[in-house]
Design a protein around this motif. Structure first.
Motif, PDB file in Angstrom:
ATOM      1  N   ALA A 278       0.856  -1.194   0.000  1.00  0.00           N
ATOM      2  CA  ALA A 278       0.000   0.000   0.000  1.00  0.00           C
ATOM      3  C   ALA A 278       0.886   1.236   0.000  1.00  0.00           C
ATOM      4  O   ALA A 278       2.055   1.168   0.383  1.00  0.00           O
ATOM      5  N   ASN A 279       0.315   2.340  -0.422  1.00  0.00           N
ATOM      6  CA  ASN A 279       1.045   3.604  -0.339  1.00  0.00           C
ATOM      7  C   ASN A 279       0.866   4.216   1.047  1.00  0.00           C
ATOM      8  O   ASN A 279      -0.165   4.026   1.686  1.00  0.00           O
ATOM      9  N   LEU A 280       1.858   4.969   1.484  1.00  0.00           N
ATOM     10  CA  LEU A 280       1.727   5.728   2.725  1.00  0.00           C
ATOM     11  C   LEU A 280       0.862   6.960   2.447  1.00  0.00           C
ATOM     12  O   LEU A 280       0.827   7.422   1.311  1.00  0.00           O
ATOM     13  N   PRO A 281       0.194   7.539   3.428  1.00  0.00           N
ATOM     14  CA  PRO A 281       0.119   7.088   4.816  1.00  0.00           C
ATOM     15  C   PRO A 281      -0.765   5.850   4.976  1.00  0.00           C
ATOM     16  O   PRO A 281      -1.718   5.682   4.215  1.00  0.00           O
ATOM     17  N   ALA A 282      -0.432   5.042   5.976  1.00  0.00           N
ATOM     18  CA  ALA A 282      -1.170   3.796   6.165  1.00  0.00           C
ATOM     19  C   ALA A 282      -1.201   3.413   7.638  1.00  0.00           C
ATOM     20  O   ALA A 282      -0.420   3.918   8.447  1.00  0.00           O
ATOM     21  N   VAL A 283      -2.118   2.498   7.933  1.00  0.00           N
ATOM     22  CA  VAL A 283      -2.240   1.927   9.276  1.00  0.00           C
ATOM     23  C   VAL A 283      -1.676   0.516   9.263  1.00  0.00           C
ATOM     24  O   VAL A 283      -1.953  -0.258   8.343  1.00  0.00           O
ATOM     25  N   VAL A 284      -0.870   0.201  10.270  1.00  0.00           N
ATOM     26  CA  VAL A 284      -0.294  -1.137  10.403  1.00  0.00           C
ATOM     27  C   VAL A 284      -0.633  -1.657  11.792  1.00  0.00           C
ATOM     28  O   VAL A 284      -0.661  -0.887  12.745  1.00  0.00           O
TER      29      VAL A 284
END
Ligand SMILES: Cc1cc2nc3c(=O)[nH]c(=O)nc-3n(C[C@H](O)[C@H](O)[C@H](O)COP(=O)(O)OP(=O)(O)OC[C@H]3O[C@@H](n4cnc5c(N)ncnc54)[C@H](O)[C@@H]3O)c2cc1C
Ligand SMILES: Nc1ncnc2c1ncn2[C@@H]1O[C@H](COP(=O)(O)O)[C@@H](O)[C@H]1O
Lengths: 317, 259
Positions: free
Chosen positions: B169-175
């Motif tokens: 996925a591209n940032l921004p993201a939740v992990v």
């Protein structure tokens, strides 16, 4: 009758046991409508109807499986708009819970996870704090979204009306953000599924090595049991991660749980302490796992376990 | 890279957890509060990413006053700053309200990545990361056993009961992270001393624009109707192996018709 929406979990048309359990439960709450997605959805319909689906909504597009979680949320959202269900049920898997959570945000509904039962008035029963407390709760806003713990309900087949219809799912750009570039199914070793087995034979650090686990497997196979492991054993690479029992592994509640070479850390107990009967083999009489034992043998697992295996075989003739 | 880590104070894992008879919420005063174990892995992963890519790690918690201890712990492990949403009105918030509050304090601060533990030991819902992602309108790459970031693209090895997936996925993201991902460091003495000087911003509901009427127990979208403690397990017979331990177990299984 009120519609109960059920998300069908299937791999290329083979429906998971957890989904057949959710359908069995859904039948008691209203008229089940199953939602089946991706290639194989059509093939899955047979099983879904067999376990009670009055309606099956099918969206066979492959794209629904190429992005993580969100297409399934979009599909349930579309199905909910179509059927105005009184409840939406999913299996309480890692993915099922995430779909439920995101759907709750989209629909403005409350969400309850890990139910072990749901009553006709949609009151959910949960077993929390490692089985120490039983809680009844209800969703008080929107459509009740509830995930059901695998193996808590016994699946019974009872065919539903079986009307099939297409479901149009429109993905937005926001649904197309996390690409699944590779997937490897958890491998099974031809033994009963860990979460479903009547007997579970588990080994921990005391087993000492990957080869040591043959002692555990031999007992399991003699008893027709599943094999489990503590985190110490899976971290060491002696046994695959998917067999880990505990807080961050599987929660099991078999008739019999046999723990060998496991000390009984709280994180392990969280996944097995609701087992009906617990049998422990451990060298250390102070090991906390003995607190849970219905029968405990203080001894070396490499003598006790093979003797048990032999004895069971001998008595069976 | 600007990284936020969401952490939660939970009752000590070994303590007996119970619900308060008055409002069926977790009796947090009855047990010592500790940092949710899985969130230590989230902090560790953030620190490692910072070590590799540069940047800053902010820990974020929503909880009562004493939850500030968990922020201190994270700062002593090496996080740079803390953000604490603390307001009486939040008591009894459910996952819907918690995810809303967290998303509001995370939004607009320029984070590239928000890392969570995959589960809290008290609620055990595993839904907050996905719900926060939904509210932020960000991608989620959860249950990570491995995280890599290169050129603004996140690659995660996702490990669940369904198997192992590689997702991007591209940032921004939740992990969110599973416990296999790393081995969290212990705070060093130097780290503990340094933590005392690190900035911690405490926010009240008024600071976040959340209306008190939408959070807390009364506004929850699900409610406990009743609960009961299970009777404790009685310990059975413990014996030492005198050469017949295996046979004893077989006897027990047969006598109790378990096999
Ligand atoms: C965030 C987090 C999540 C976790 N999640 C889980 C989880 O899901 N599941 C889990 O299991 N753990 C989990 N753990 C780990 C847990 O805390 C313990 O470290 C782990 O359960 C210990 O495994 P063990 O009992 O096999 O090893 P140990 O605690 O080392 O115990 C080994 C036992 O084997 C006995 N023994 C040794 N040799 C023999 C022999 N020859 N015969 C008989 N007995 C012998 C010893 O006396 C000892 O009691 C988690 C920890 C954390 C921090
Ligand atoms: N009150 C909170 N404040 C900050 N983070 C939280 C809070 N509650 C949950 N989380 C985060 O969400 C993760 C999953 O929690 P849960 O969905 O409750 O199992 C935890 O590991 C934390 O990272």
């Amino acid at each position: 009758m009120a519609t109960i929406l059920v998300l069908a979990d299937h791999t290329a048309g083979t429906v998971t046991k957890a989904t057949t359990e959710v359908l069995t439960l859904a039948r008691r709450l209203g008229s089940p409508t199953a939602v089946a997605l991706g290639p194989g959805a059509q093939a899955a319909a047979d099983t879904l109807v067999q376990f009670g689906a009055d309606d099956v909504l099918i969206a066979p597009e492959e794209e629904l499986l190429t992005w993580l979680v969100t297409p399934k949320v979009a599909a349930l959202q579309a199905a909910a708009a179509l059927t105005a269900p009184s409840a939406i049920l999913l299996a309480s898997t890692a993915e099922g819970k995430e779909i439920a959570g995101r759907l709750a945000v989209r629909l403005g509904s409350g969400v309850i996870t890990d139910a072990v039962d749901v009553a006709a008035d949609l009151t959910a029963t949960q077993s929390v704090f490692g089985g120490d407390t039983t809680v009844h709760s209800r969703v008080t806003r929107g459509t009740a979204i509830i995930t059901v713990r695998p193996n808590a309900v016994t699946a019974e087949s009872s065919p539903g009306a079986g009307r099939l219809a297409d479901l149009a799912v429109v993905l937005t750009d926001a649904d197309r953000r996390v690409r699944i570039v590779e997937h490897a199914d958890a491998v099974t070793a031809g033994r009963p599924d860990l979460a479903e087995a009547r007997i579970v034979v588990s080994g921990g650090r005391g087993v000492g090595s990957a080869e040591g686990f043959t002692v555990i497997e031999r007992l399991a196979d003699t008893l027709g049991a599943a094999v489990g492991a503590s985190r110490a054993a899976t971290d060491a690479g002696w046994y695959p991660h998917q067999y880990q029992v505990g807080q961050t592994g599987k929660t099991v509640s078999p008739q019999v749980y046999i723990a060998s070479g496991i000390s009984g850390a709280i994180q392990h107990r969280a996944g097995m302490q609701t087992s009906k009967v617990i049998i422990v083999v451990n060298k250390d009489p102070e090991a906390p796992i003995f607190e849970l034992a219905d029968l405990g043998i203080v001894g070396d697992l490499f003598t006790v376990v093979p003797q048990l295996t032999e004895e069971v075989e001998r008595r069976r003739g | 890279m600007k990284i936020a880590v969401c952490i939660k104070q939970v009752p000590d894992t070994w303590s007996e957890k119970r619900l308060s008879p008055s409002d069926a919420t977790l009796d947090r005063a009855a047990a010592e509060g500790v940092l949710n174990e899985l969130d230590e892995y989230a902090i560790e992963e953030a620190l490692r990413l910072k070590e590799g890519h540069g940047g800053e790690v902010t820990v974020v918690t929503m909880g009562p006053e004493r939850a500030a201890d968990t922020i201190r712990k994270a700062l002593s492990m090496g996080a740079d700053a803390g953000l604490h949403l603390c307001d009486e009105a939040l008591h009894g918030s459910d996952a819907c309200a918690t995810s809303d509050a967290l998303a509001r304090i995370l939004a607009g601060r320029g984070f590239d990545l928000v890392i969570f533990g995959c589960e809290s030991t008290d609620a055990r819902m595993s839904v907050i990361p996905a719900m926060v992602a939904e509210r932020l309108d960000w991608p989620q790459a959860t249950f990570a056993a491995e995280v890599q970031v290169a050129a603004g693209v996140l690659t995660v090895r996702r490990q669940t009961e369904a198997g192992v997936d590689t997702v991007t996925a591209n940032l921004p993201a939740v992990v969110s992270v599973v416990e296999k991902i790393n081995e969290p460091r212990y705070p060093s003495f130097k780290g503990i001393m340094a933590a005392k000087k690190k900035p911690v911003e405490t926010l009240s509901l008024a600071d976040t624009g959340i209306e008190a009427a939408t959070v807390g127990l009364a506004a929850a979208w699900s409610a406990v109707t009743d609960f009961a403690a299970r009777p404790p397990r009685a310990q059975g017979e413990i014996m030492s192996d005198d050469g017949d331990g295996g046979r004893r177990i077989a006897d027990y299984l047969v006598t109790n018709r378990l096999i």
